[in-house]
Design an enzyme around this catalytic site. Structure first.
Site, PDB file in Angstrom:
ATOM      1  CG  ASP A  47      10.064  56.875  22.794  1.00 38.93           C
ATOM      2  OD1 ASP A  47       9.273  55.636  22.204  1.00 38.93           O
ATOM      3  OD2 ASP A  47      10.571  57.381  21.761  1.00 38.93           O
TER       4      ASP A  47
ATOM      5  CG  HIS B 169      14.121  63.019  18.395  1.00 40.54           C
ATOM      6  ND1 HIS B 169      12.980  63.612  17.351  1.00 40.54           N
ATOM      7  CD2 HIS B 169      13.242  61.576  17.933  1.00 40.54           C
ATOM      8  CE1 HIS B 169      11.895  62.792  17.143  1.00 40.54           C
ATOM      9  NE2 HIS B 169      12.295  61.858  17.207  1.00 40.54           N
TER      10      HIS B 169
ATOM     11  CG  ASN C  50      14.576  66.572  16.181  1.00 37.60           C
ATOM     12  OD1 ASN C  50      14.642  66.052  15.867  1.00 37.60           O
ATOM     13  ND2 ASN C  50      13.506  67.346  17.536  1.00 37.60           N
TER      14      ASN C  50
ATOM     15  CD  GLU D  15      12.729  65.648  20.567  1.00 36.00           C
ATOM     16  OE1 GLU D  15      13.707  66.037  19.507  1.00 36.00           O
ATOM     17  OE2 GLU D  15      12.086  66.061  20.163  1.00 36.00           O
TER      18      GLU D  15
HETATM   19  C1  GLP Z   1       9.222  59.278  17.443  1.00 33.96           C
HETATM   20  C2  GLP Z   1       9.551  58.161  18.059  1.00 33.96           C
HETATM   21  C3  GLP Z   1      11.095  57.513  17.677  1.00 33.96           C
HETATM   22  C4  GLP Z   1      11.023  57.709  16.566  1.00 33.96           C
HETATM   23  C5  GLP Z   1      10.911  58.968  15.470  1.00 33.96           C
HETATM   24  C6  GLP Z   1      10.393  58.975  14.039  1.00 33.96           C
HETATM   25  O1  GLP Z   1       8.972  60.518  17.850  1.00 33.96           O
HETATM   26  N1  GLP Z   1       9.528  58.425  19.329  1.00 33.96           N
HETATM   27  O2  GLP Z   1      11.422  56.200  18.866  1.00 33.96           O
HETATM   28  O3  GLP Z   1      11.794  56.891  15.447  1.00 33.96           O
HETATM   29  O4  GLP Z   1       9.795  59.605  16.406  1.00 33.96           O
HETATM   30  O5  GLP Z   1       9.045  58.444  13.789  1.00 33.96           O
HETATM   31  P1  GLP Z   1       9.118  58.208  11.873  1.00 33.96           P
HETATM   32  O6  GLP Z   1       8.651  56.739  11.957  1.00 33.96           O
HETATM   33  O7  GLP Z   1       7.014  58.274  12.807  1.00 33.96           O
HETATM   34  O8  GLP Z   1       8.687  58.397  11.499  1.00 33.96           O
END
Ligand code: GLP
Length: 243
Positions: free
Chosen positions: A67, A138, A136, A143
């Protein structure tokens, strides 16, 4: 689903790096799906370490990131393009033209989504997809409520996701409101998936992912339907799992 419990964050990262190294040595022209966020930072450190020791080469590897934020230029230090270069690509021998991220700054974002999805297909699909998970549920930036059939698309970020990611920005007002993400179906097409989970704040999400119903309300639950998923989680993250 195969669940590997790691002692701590470092061990989780090392185990994941071992999987990627094995993949690339078995198939030097592997296509890897990469993730951003805090969770894979240790993995990328381990990969650089292994690269410096001559254990892994990215000469023929292609990568696709999950992403990218909409509206941030590549040189914006909050873009995922910047993150990937700073934390991984600048330190290994990957070819710039084989390290793909969606272009969130494209003039025509719809066209960019189609282009990105077909580029993954043209590369032969993803051999191993690295994933993190949002609080959540995702995955990527899919989402809750995202159709399981989704391909690469533009998303409006949940307020909770913007709040969770605000720690990287000067203020929440600077967090983009949209992103381009590979869809749930794009992720499910990967031949193999490795999901990394770290920290007690993710324990509930991990429990729901493993034991909860498969529902679009909790996107990561779809992984129960994939035939080759390995979850590597540290002790804090597994605290709500009974096994
Ligand atoms: C982000 C990314 C995801 C990631 C998730 C968790 O927003 N878009 O690809 O896996 O949220 O992030 P983190 O590893 O900082 O907890």
């Amino acid at each position: 689903m195969n669940i590997i419990k790691a002692e701590n964050y470092k061990e989780m990262s090392q185990i994941a790096a071992k999987y990627l190294t094995e993949q690339v040595s078995a198939k030097p022209n592997s296509v890897l799906g990469l993730a951003t966020g805090s969770t894979p930072e240790g993995l990328y450190e381990e990969i650089i370490h292994r690269y410096n020791k001559g254990e892994i080469s990215f000469k023929d590897v292609t990568t696709y990131n999950l992403d990218e934020y909409v509206g941030l230029a590549n040189d914006n230090d909050q873009s995922y393009y910047y993150y990937m270069h700073k934390l991984l690509f600048d330190h290994i021998n990957i070819k710039e033209e084989q390290a793909y991220l969606p272009n969130g700054d494209a003039a025509d974002l719809q066209e960019e989504c189609i282009r990105y999805e077909s580029s993954i297909q043209a590369a032969g699909g993803i051999d191993i997809q690295i994933l993190g998970i949002g609080l959540n549920g995702h995955i990527g930036f899919n989402e809750p409520g995202t159709p399981f059939s989704s391909k690469t698309h533009i998303v409006d970020l949940d307020e909770s996701t913007r709040e969770a990611n605000a720690r990287f920005f000067k203020s929440i007002d600077d967090v983009p409101k949209q992103a381009i993400t590979m869809g749930i179906d794009s992720i499910m097409q990967a031949k193999r998936i490795i999901l990394l989970v770290s920290g007690s704040q993710k324990a509930e999400a991990l429990e729901r992912l493993v034991n909860g119903p498969v529902t679009e309300d909790f996107p990561a639950s779809i992984l129960q339907k994939h035939s080759d998923v390995t979850i590597i989680a540290d002790q804090d993250a597994t605290s709500k799992l009974s096994v």
